[in-house]
Design a protein around this motif. Structure first.
Motif, PDB file in Angstrom:
ATOM      1  N   TRP A 108      63.589 -44.570  16.172  1.00 30.62           N
ATOM      2  CA  TRP A 108      62.378 -43.760  16.093  1.00 30.62           C
ATOM      3  C   TRP A 108      61.116 -44.597  16.288  1.00 30.62           C
ATOM      4  O   TRP A 108      60.130 -44.437  15.568  1.00 30.62           O
TER       5      TRP A 108
ATOM      6  N   PHE B 268      57.298 -43.063  12.779  1.00 32.45           N
ATOM      7  CA  PHE B 268      58.289 -42.422  11.904  1.00 32.45           C
ATOM      8  C   PHE B 268      58.762 -43.376  10.812  1.00 32.45           C
ATOM      9  O   PHE B 268      59.784 -43.157  10.159  1.00 32.45           O
TER      10      PHE B 268
ATOM     11  N   GLU C  10      57.869 -33.594  16.157  1.00 30.57           N
ATOM     12  CA  GLU C  10      58.387 -34.161  17.409  1.00 30.57           C
ATOM     13  C   GLU C  10      57.476 -33.649  18.530  1.00 30.57           C
ATOM     14  O   GLU C  10      56.714 -32.707  18.354  1.00 30.57           O
TER      15      GLU C  10
ATOM     16  N   GLU D 237      62.453 -38.396   9.283  1.00 25.81           N
ATOM     17  CA  GLU D 237      62.736 -37.310  10.237  1.00 25.81           C
ATOM     18  C   GLU D 237      61.397 -36.710  10.655  1.00 25.81           C
ATOM     19  O   GLU D 237      60.504 -36.543   9.820  1.00 25.81           O
TER      20      GLU D 237
ATOM     21  N   ARG E 179      62.938 -37.223   0.261  1.00 25.31           N
ATOM     22  CA  ARG E 179      62.323 -36.294   1.209  1.00 25.31           C
ATOM     23  C   ARG E 179      61.874 -35.082   0.405  1.00 25.31           C
ATOM     24  O   ARG E 179      62.631 -34.579  -0.450  1.00 25.31           O
TER      25      ARG E 179
END
Lengths: 154, 221, 204
Positions: free
Chosen positions: B176, C121, C200, C167, C142
């Protein structure tokens, strides 16, 4: 982070503090040891020590350091840096020794093997003049700490 | 030779990296440039005699490789050197007690980087212990120091941010990441224990690939 | 040894926070004069085996102020005796000794200061440098129902450390506490801090 000498566990000692304490006086202390042909903590004393033996051996060594090596090592005239390092080492050895409880029902051969190793060290110590022997033993604390580190869980 | 006729060599120390142990010193005061030669001896703590190294007798360089002689890193050593000039020679200048196991510097690992769009995989190869000859089998420094770790520093040149990760195994995959971005990686070996000089690896920079999906998106629109 | 005409310092006490130990006392006042103080310590070993041995403090032999940072002197988890005396020229006071020996396991541990950031990220944390005695237990999760809490031990101090690869579109929270191995104690957890990750790139 703790010491694991076989069944004996010791917490509450930062090995790094001991290292740094000795490191600051290593050259000074070792330079006072003129009998370079004698090494007290020889390979036969510390090499291939089993976990089971290690608790007996470290306890015997630390008690000897506390009662014989450190006890009369200092006098008021001692260099201040040496007195500080000495204090750090002596008090932390005191903490470790007080927490070591080797089990009583361990096989006799194990404790006997540890005792023989310790006697090798003690005999070599006693063959020297007491002050020279104390100086040499203090100068070999780096060997002792390196061996102890093998039983230290980072 | 007349002993004590010369001042002693100075600054005598061991320079030790990955167990390659080089004795080094400076010429005696006031004799820089003179045709001085040197002789080296070494001593294993706990044994009886000073030993000579023939390749370091009457030499004019100011260093001597004692790696072979001091290769048992659980032993402790002394070394000494004296200066000789014409018919005069100095007294011995001696090192302190040298303990390779505690004092050797741990060199950086070899670092291999491969990238794709959003990731960089880093493969580290532990530094090798010094060996007598290339034919000799290699020993990794990790075999000597089982708690050898690596500090990986990652610098994102676009965001100008840096972060680090402490790893013990040999592979690290950074995922990422930002596409088409130059990242610089620096890796340093370290062993918890006595204070050791550290040698970071060469800084290596790699660019992540362009983002294929956005390129595809441009084509379609 | 000068005759002890100076009064001995009084009200010795130790304040200790995050393994930084400060010995303080009431100043001895002699108008128009500067009083110097000498601090000495002895650990449990010295007090048991060689009680005549006292060791001058690293930073206060002598010192002017009525306070002394004894952090570098307290290097084992045992009770320490501490004493102070005042001097003025050749005049010295009697020693004044701390009433109760000080043990560093009584230090107050506070939640550490942390800075939570992200680089794309990547969740990154930077922790204050409290010294080599400290480790940090970093808990992060999270932000979603029934989130699983992850814990990481961080020993790097004062530099940004990578925690997690996040994520897209999610939010992550972090809290941290310290652990001091030499005394086997934790601090309370800090307040949690959360960061949100950008989504994203827009789908086709």
């Amino acid at each position: 982070q703790e010491f694991r000498f076989g069944p004996c566990r010791v917490q509450g000692v930062a090995l790094q503090e001991l290292r740094e304490a000795f490191w600051t006086v290593k050259d000074t202390v070792q330079a006072k040891d003129n009998i370079t042909s004698v090494r007290l903590l020889r390979k036969e004393v510390l090499q291939d020590v089993s976990d089971a033996e290690s608790c007996y051996l470290i306890r015997a060594l630390l008690k000897f350091y506390l009662n014989t090596v450190f006890k009369n090592y200092l006098d008021e005239a001692a260099d201040v840096r040496i007195r500080r390092s000495f204090s750090t080492l002596a008090n932390n050895f005191f903490v470790i020794a007080s927490k070591l409880q080797p089990s009583e029902d361990e096989m006799f051969s194990i404790s006997e093997s540890a005792r023989r190793r310790f006697l090798l060290f003690q005999r070599a110590f006693k063959q020297l003049d007491i002050q020279a022997a104390q100086t040499k033993a203090f100068g070999e604390v780096d060997i002792l700490l390196t061996w102890m580190e093998k039983f230290y869980e980072f | 030779c007349i002993s004590g006729g010369l001042p002693k060599p100075t600054n005598i120390t061991f320079l030790s990296i990955n167990m390659k142990n080089i004795l080094q010193w400076s010429p005696p005061e006031g004799l820089q440039g003179a045709e001085v030669t040197y002789t080296v001896q070494y001593f294993i703590y706990g044994q009886k005699k000073w030993l000579s190294k023939s390749e370091c007798r009457n030499i004019n360089r100011t260093c001597c490789d004692l790696s072979v002689e001091t290769s048992d890193y659980e032993h402790q050593y002394y070394a000494k050197v004296k200066a000789i000039w014409e018919t005069n020679c100095s007294k011995w200048a001696e090192t302190g007690r040298f303990y390779p196991f505690l004092e050797t510097q741990i060199g950086p690992p070899r670092v291999a980087l491969t990238t794709d769009e959003k990731s960089i995989s880093i493969v580290l190869t532990a530094p090798e212990k010094w060996k007598r000859s290339p034919e000799e089998s290699s020993i990794s420094m990790r075999q000597i120091y089982s708690n050898l770790k690596y500090n990986v520093s990652i610098y994102n040149t676009k965001s100008n941010r840096m972060w680090s990760q402490c790893v013990t195994n040999h592979t690290l995959v950074l995922v990422w990441l930002e596409p088409d971005t130059l990242y610089c990686i620096l890796v340093e070996s370290f062993v918890p224990g006595p204070p050791r000089l550290a040698q970071p690896s060469e800084k290596q920079c790699v660019r992540t690939l362009k983002d294929q999906t956005s390129a595809l998106r441009v084509k379609i629109i | 040894d000068g005759v002890a005409v100076l009064p001995a310092p009084q009200n010795l006490s130790v304040q200790s926070t995050n393994m930084k130990h400060l010995l303080t006392w009431s100043p001895v006042i002699v108008p128009g004069e500067i009083i110097y103080y000498f601090v000495e310590y002895q650990g449990e070993y010295e007090s048991l085996y060689m009680s005549h041995i006292w060791i001058p403090s690293s930073w206060c032999s002598p010192t002017e102020g009525p306070a002394c940072d004894i952090t570098d002197d307290i290097t084992a988890t045992v009770p320490y005796n501490l004493r102070v005396r005042a001097t003025l020229g050749s005049q010295t006071s009697a020693w004044s000794t701390l009433q109760h020996p000080f043990n560093r396991n009584s230090t107050i541990l506070t939640p550490p200061v942390m800075e939570v950031t992200k680089d794309g990220f990547h969740l990154v944390i930077k922790l204050e440098d409290l010294g080599p005695q400290f480790e940090f237990l970093v808990a992060y999760w999270r932000r979603e129902p029934d989130a699983k809490e992850h814990v990481k031990v961080v020993r790097s101090r004062g530099i940004p450390v990578h925690l997690e690869t996040m994520e897209p579109g999610a939010a992550y929270c972090v809290k941290v506490r310290t652990f001091v191995k030499a005394i086997g104690r934790h601090s309370p957890f800090s307040q949690a801090e959360c960061v949100k990750v950008q989504g994203e790139a827009l789908p086709l």
